[in-house]
Design a protein around this motif. Structure first.
Motif, PDB file in Angstrom:
ATOM      1  N   ALA A  83       7.362  -5.130  -6.276  1.00  0.00           N
ATOM      2  CA  ALA A  83       6.942  -3.743  -6.486  1.00  0.00           C
ATOM      3  C   ALA A  83       6.519  -3.498  -7.927  1.00  0.00           C
ATOM      4  N   VAL A  84       7.213  -4.137  -8.878  1.00  0.00           N
ATOM      5  CA  VAL A  84       6.857  -3.977 -10.291  1.00  0.00           C
ATOM      6  C   VAL A  84       5.577  -4.741 -10.613  1.00  0.00           C
ATOM      7  N   VAL A  85       5.530  -6.021 -10.200  1.00  0.00           N
ATOM      8  CA  VAL A  85       4.395  -6.869 -10.548  1.00  0.00           C
ATOM      9  C   VAL A  85       3.104  -6.362  -9.918  1.00  0.00           C
ATOM     10  N   GLU A  86       3.172  -5.874  -8.682  1.00  0.00           N
ATOM     11  CA  GLU A  86       1.975  -5.406  -7.984  1.00  0.00           C
ATOM     12  C   GLU A  86       1.574  -3.990  -8.358  1.00  0.00           C
ATOM     13  N   GLY A  87       2.358  -3.344  -9.195  1.00  0.00           N
ATOM     14  CA  GLY A  87       1.990  -2.010  -9.652  1.00  0.00           C
ATOM     15  C   GLY A  87       2.314  -0.890  -8.694  1.00  0.00           C
ATOM     16  N   VAL A  88       3.125  -1.174  -7.684  1.00  0.00           N
ATOM     17  CA  VAL A  88       3.517  -0.126  -6.750  1.00  0.00           C
ATOM     18  C   VAL A  88       4.384   0.912  -7.455  1.00  0.00           C
ATOM     19  N   ALA A  89       5.264   0.448  -8.324  1.00  0.00           N
ATOM     20  CA  ALA A  89       6.175   1.345  -9.022  1.00  0.00           C
ATOM     21  C   ALA A  89       6.389   0.845 -10.441  1.00  0.00           C
ATOM     22  N   THR A  90       6.764   1.743 -11.320  1.00  0.00           N
ATOM     23  CA  THR A  90       7.103   1.362 -12.681  1.00  0.00           C
ATOM     24  C   THR A  90       8.523   0.802 -12.715  1.00  0.00           C
ATOM     25  N   ALA A  91       8.901   0.248 -13.874  1.00  0.00           N
ATOM     26  CA  ALA A  91      10.253  -0.288 -14.010  1.00  0.00           C
ATOM     27  C   ALA A  91      11.298   0.807 -13.839  1.00  0.00           C
ATOM     28  N   THR A  92      10.932   2.047 -14.144  1.00  0.00           N
ATOM     29  CA  THR A  92      11.860   3.159 -13.945  1.00  0.00           C
ATOM     30  C   THR A  92      11.980   3.525 -12.475  1.00  0.00           C
ATOM     31  N   GLU A 129      17.380  12.660  -8.853  1.00  0.00           N
ATOM     32  CA  GLU A 129      16.516  11.710  -9.557  1.00  0.00           C
ATOM     33  C   GLU A 129      15.925  10.689  -8.592  1.00  0.00           C
ATOM     34  N   VAL A 130      16.739  10.203  -7.657  1.00  0.00           N
ATOM     35  CA  VAL A 130      16.238   9.242  -6.668  1.00  0.00           C
ATOM     36  C   VAL A 130      15.135   9.882  -5.828  1.00  0.00           C
ATOM     37  N   VAL A 131      15.366  11.106  -5.361  1.00  0.00           N
ATOM     38  CA  VAL A 131      14.392  11.794  -4.509  1.00  0.00           C
ATOM     39  C   VAL A 131      13.096  12.062  -5.269  1.00  0.00           C
ATOM     40  N   ILE A 132      13.213  12.549  -6.500  1.00  0.00           N
ATOM     41  CA  ILE A 132      12.016  12.903  -7.276  1.00  0.00           C
ATOM     42  C   ILE A 132      11.161  11.665  -7.546  1.00  0.00           C
ATOM     43  N   LEU A 133      11.781  10.582  -8.016  1.00  0.00           N
ATOM     44  CA  LEU A 133      11.005   9.391  -8.363  1.00  0.00           C
ATOM     45  C   LEU A 133      10.433   8.703  -7.129  1.00  0.00           C
ATOM     46  N   PHE A 134      11.212   8.647  -6.051  1.00  0.00           N
ATOM     47  CA  PHE A 134      10.684   8.022  -4.839  1.00  0.00           C
ATOM     48  C   PHE A 134       9.547   8.864  -4.248  1.00  0.00           C
ATOM     49  N   SER A 135       9.681  10.176  -4.351  1.00  0.00           N
ATOM     50  CA  SER A 135       8.590  11.047  -3.892  1.00  0.00           C
ATOM     51  C   SER A 135       7.332  10.810  -4.716  1.00  0.00           C
ATOM     52  N   GLY A 136       7.525  10.587  -6.013  1.00  0.00           N
ATOM     53  CA  GLY A 136       6.375  10.296  -6.868  1.00  0.00           C
ATOM     54  C   GLY A 136       5.669   9.018  -6.463  1.00  0.00           C
ATOM     55  N   ILE A 137       6.455   7.985  -6.085  1.00  0.00           N
ATOM     56  CA  ILE A 137       5.862   6.719  -5.631  1.00  0.00           C
ATOM     57  C   ILE A 137       5.061   6.943  -4.350  1.00  0.00           C
ATOM     58  N   CYS A 138       5.674   7.631  -3.402  1.00  0.00           N
ATOM     59  CA  CYS A 138       5.000   7.876  -2.114  1.00  0.00           C
ATOM     60  C   CYS A 138       3.731   8.693  -2.299  1.00  0.00           C
ATOM     61  N   ALA A 139       3.813   9.733  -3.122  1.00  0.00           N
ATOM     62  CA  ALA A 139       2.646  10.595  -3.319  1.00  0.00           C
ATOM     63  C   ALA A 139       1.505   9.824  -3.975  1.00  0.00           C
ATOM     64  N   ARG A 140       1.842   8.972  -4.931  1.00  0.00           N
ATOM     65  CA  ARG A 140       0.811   8.244  -5.668  1.00  0.00           C
ATOM     66  C   ARG A 140       0.269   7.048  -4.889  1.00  0.00           C
ATOM     67  N   TYR A 141       1.166   6.254  -4.311  1.00  0.00           N
ATOM     68  CA  TYR A 141       0.754   4.990  -3.711  1.00  0.00           C
ATOM     69  C   TYR A 141       0.353   5.137  -2.239  1.00  0.00           C
ATOM     70  N   VAL A 142       1.040   6.037  -1.525  1.00  0.00           N
ATOM     71  CA  VAL A 142       0.766   6.190  -0.098  1.00  0.00           C
ATOM     72  C   VAL A 142      -0.309   7.242   0.153  1.00  0.00           C
ATOM     73  N   PHE A 143      -0.157   8.410  -0.463  1.00  0.00           N
ATOM     74  CA  PHE A 143      -1.071   9.525  -0.195  1.00  0.00           C
ATOM     75  C   PHE A 143      -2.159   9.690  -1.259  1.00  0.00           C
ATOM     76  N   ASN A 144      -2.068   8.892  -2.335  1.00  0.00           N
ATOM     77  CA  ASN A 144      -3.074   8.924  -3.402  1.00  0.00           C
ATOM     78  C   ASN A 144      -3.238  10.307  -4.017  1.00  0.00           C
ATOM     79  N   THR A 145      -2.137  11.046  -4.075  1.00  0.00           N
ATOM     80  CA  THR A 145      -2.140  12.380  -4.704  1.00  0.00           C
ATOM     81  C   THR A 145      -0.942  12.459  -5.658  1.00  0.00           C
ATOM     82  N   PRO A 146      -1.071  11.977  -6.871  1.00  0.00           N
ATOM     83  CA  PRO A 146       0.057  11.922  -7.810  1.00  0.00           C
ATOM     84  C   PRO A 146       0.674  13.291  -8.058  1.00  0.00           C
ATOM     85  N   LEU A 147       1.983  13.319  -8.187  1.00  0.00           N
ATOM     86  CA  LEU A 147       2.702  14.540  -8.538  1.00  0.00           C
ATOM     87  C   LEU A 147       2.783  14.600 -10.063  1.00  0.00           C
ATOM     88  N   ILE A 148       1.996  15.483 -10.657  1.00  0.00           N
ATOM     89  CA  ILE A 148       1.905  15.503 -12.116  1.00  0.00           C
ATOM     90  C   ILE A 148       3.193  16.003 -12.758  1.00  0.00           C
TER      91      ILE A 148
END
Length: 628
Positions: free
Chosen positions: A434-443, A45-64
């Motif tokens: 991270a939450v306030v700036e929209g980098v990541a969700t509360a989850t 779960e940690v790997v999947i969600l952190f990967s989602g953050i990196c893909a969306r915020y760093v590489f701008n390619t969300p993991l659907i």
């Protein structure tokens, strides 16, 4: 949310000559069979969600597919974690009355608790397999997987619980006691079944029988809260309605698998991780150097440290376990009474219930649709107000303390400890930003904290014990499974209450009270204090949140403001002896006899109750920093 001590082992020890060896071997084998996968699920779960953050915020390619996969694995984590908690006897239960009983009565109640849990599991095991069959034809939108892969977590976890319950009963080797207990349960079940015609005529009075009397019977006799809720909901649906009991399984699934609740295990893991990496120790050491020379200085440190650590872990047990071992030895050496220590630790537990990322905040957001971000922002100041009230009591009680033997740390030492603690002190601000700036969700944001803590532990503090990582992962799954199973069964109860028309009746009653919003707020405070001492915060929120929040909104009360009042009121009940289970957890963590803290805690509870009234009377304290 705390598990009290189980009954004394000597009261249930198997008699000599009984086949306990093979039972232990089977238990250990099944333990590894379930613990290894659940530890891997936490990591996944940690790997999947952190990967989602990196893909969306760093590489701008969300993991659907990331959220979908995380949700699928989450139900497995919840159910397998609940099964491990069952094996370890760590499901949340109230034992205030059980512990006062004689040894023979405790032995009976111990068997009774296991038997009730076993009965509930067996009753819903069949419907859970039916749910898997029904979901098999549905596929997930992103990955195209059959929903049966996800729903199969329910019968799998329940099957393991069944096996562990049977092993516990066999391990007792007291067949007479087990037989009497099972016979009593059969008699109760038959009696309720025979009363079915009467139940049909009672209407909503059945709610008092099943959701008050039956739940109270289970809770006060030491049956784990989750199973007390579950058996009451099952009995109500099967004996007073024509609804299929598969509905209960569906509501449990829905309650346990809400994606926002994935923050629960991740924040629990983060709280245990900061203790292992030494970050908590550095924070507390700095505060001790800063304030340790003033009267009651370490008490102020305790209040401030609990505020800071609560902003990281979100779990009260983790907060207290991180603070008490660091501060208590020094405070005792300075002459502070251990009863005073445990009283203040308990009071700070109640004070910091609204400090994000509180699990209760996350839960209340998930069941009432209140913005998690708004709750996180709104919870900081109310807790600070209660902290100030506690500081006033500390000042009064320590105003005449002799400080001749206390050495004041030099400014250089204070600055040095601040520099050392800065990486740890930055963590709450990193999470909030991270939450306030929209980098990541509360989850997702907890995964940022986890990665940050690992980096600081390895690279800065050089304190990262890999051998402790596996036990921490298991502890995370155990606590999370226990919490989520309560949420699941309480969701079933809440749904039954709603379908019965109780919510409409309650809304009409609360709306008709003289005084409008003021009276409603006062009645809510009393209600949540009482329920907080009996049911603890999360189940009380799940049960009453969907019912009371719409009423508050109709009366013009801001939902974030009402949430703060409700949570703080439940916190007071949770840590107030003689019934508050949080108080006994604090005693266990501080290794102090419960009777020593009852007298000194009265002043602290009175002070935070006054603070609660201030928060209730001044909505700005909860809503002043929210975006308009």
């Amino acid at each position: 949310m705390f598990n009290q001590a189980t009954m004394p082992r000597q009261a249930i020890e198997p008699r000599a000559g009984k086949p306990s060896g093979w039972i232990k071997q089977v238990d250990v084998f099944l333990g590894y069979l379930i613990e290894i996968p659940v530890a891997l699920l936490v990591v996944a779960e940690v790997v999947i969600l952190f990967s989602g953050i990196c893909a969306r915020y760093v590489f701008n390619t969300p993991l659907i597919w990331s959220d979908e996969l995380a949700s699928l694995l989450f139900l497995w984590l919840a159910m397998l974690g609940a099964a491990v908690a069952f094996r370890r006897g760590e499901h949340m239960r109230m034992t205030a009355f059980v512990n006062r009983a004689s040894a023979s009565t405790q032995a009976f109640l111990h068997v009774f608790a296991i038997s009730v849990s076993l009965f509930f599991v067996l009753l819903v095991l069949g419907p859970s397999y039916e749910a898997v069959a029904e979901q098999a034809v549905i596929t997930t939108p992103a990955m195209g997987l059959s929903m049966a892969w996800r729903t199969a977590a329910l019968p799998t976890g329940l099957t393991f619980m069944t096996i562990f319950a049977v092993l516990r009963l066999v391990e007792l080797s007291n067949w007479r006691l087990v037989g009497k207990t099972l016979a009593l349960m059969v008699v109760i079940g038959l009696a309720l079944y025979a009363m079915t015609p009467l139940f049909e005529e009672l209407g909503n009075y059945n709610l008092l029988i099943f959701f008050v009397a039956l739940v109270a019977l289970g809770v006060f006799t030491g049956v784990p809260i989750a199973f007390s809720f579950g058996i009451a909901a099952y009995a109500y649906l099967s004996l007073t309605t024509f609804m299929p009991v598969t509905v209960l399984v569906g509501r449990m699934d829905e309650g346990m698998s809400h994606l926002i609740l994935l923050a629960v295990p991740l924040f629990v893991f983060l709280g245990l991780l900061i203790d292992m990496t030494g970050m908590a120790h550095r924070m507390v050491s700095f505060l001790a150097n800063l304030l340790g020379h003033v009267r009651g200085g370490l008490s102020y440190v305790l209040i401030g440290a609990m505020y800071l650590v609560s902003g990281i872990s979100g779990a009260k047990a983790a907060d207290m376990a991180a603070i008490a071992p660091v501060l208590f030895p020094e405070m005792k050496e300075r002459g502070t009474d251990e009863g005073e220590l445990i009283a203040l630790l308990s009071a700070t537990g109640a004070q910091t219930e609204t400090v994000p990322p509180s699990l209760v905040l996350i839960t209340i957001g998930s069941v009432t649709s209140v913005s998690i971000t708004s709750l996180f922002i709104g919870g900081l100041l109310p807790s600070a107000v209660l902290g100030v009230m506690l500081c006033l009591v500390v000042w009064w009680r320590n105003r005449t303390v002799d400080l001749k033997g206390v050495t004041r740390q030099s400014p250089g030492e204070v600055v040095k400890s601040l520099v050392v603690a800065l990486p740890a002190l930055a963590l709450p601000f990193v999470i909030r930003a991270a939450v306030v700036e929209g980098v990541a969700t509360a989850t997702e944001v907890s995964t940022i904290g986890i990665v940050y803590s690992c980096i600081i532990g390895v690279c800065v503090y050089r304190q990262f014990d890999v051998k402790r990582l596996y036990p921490i992962l298991i502890d995370t799954a155990v606590l999370s499974g226990a919490i989520l199973l309560i949420i699941g069964t309480a969701t079933g109860m809440a749904w039954a209450l709603t379908q019965s028309g109780f919510s409409a009746d309650l809304a009409e009653f609360m709306g008709s009270l003289p005084g409008g919003a003021l009276t409603f707020m006062c009645v809510s405070i009393v209600t949540f204090i009482v329920l907080g001492s009996v049911l603890e915060g999360i189940p009380a929120v799940v049960l009453l949140g969907p019912l009371l929040f719409p009423i508050a909104e109709e009366l013009g009360i801001n939902d974030v403001h009402y949430a703060m009042v409700a949570i703080l009121a439940m916190g007071i009940g949770l840590f107030a002896p003689p019934f508050g289970v949080g108080y006994y957890a604090a005693c266990a963590i501080g290794r102090v006899a419960p009777d020593k803290g009852i007298k000194p805690i009265v002043g602290y509870l009175c002070s935070i109750f006054i603070g609660l009234l201030l928060v209730a009377a001044i909505p700005w304290l909860s809503t002043g920093f929210l975006d308009k």
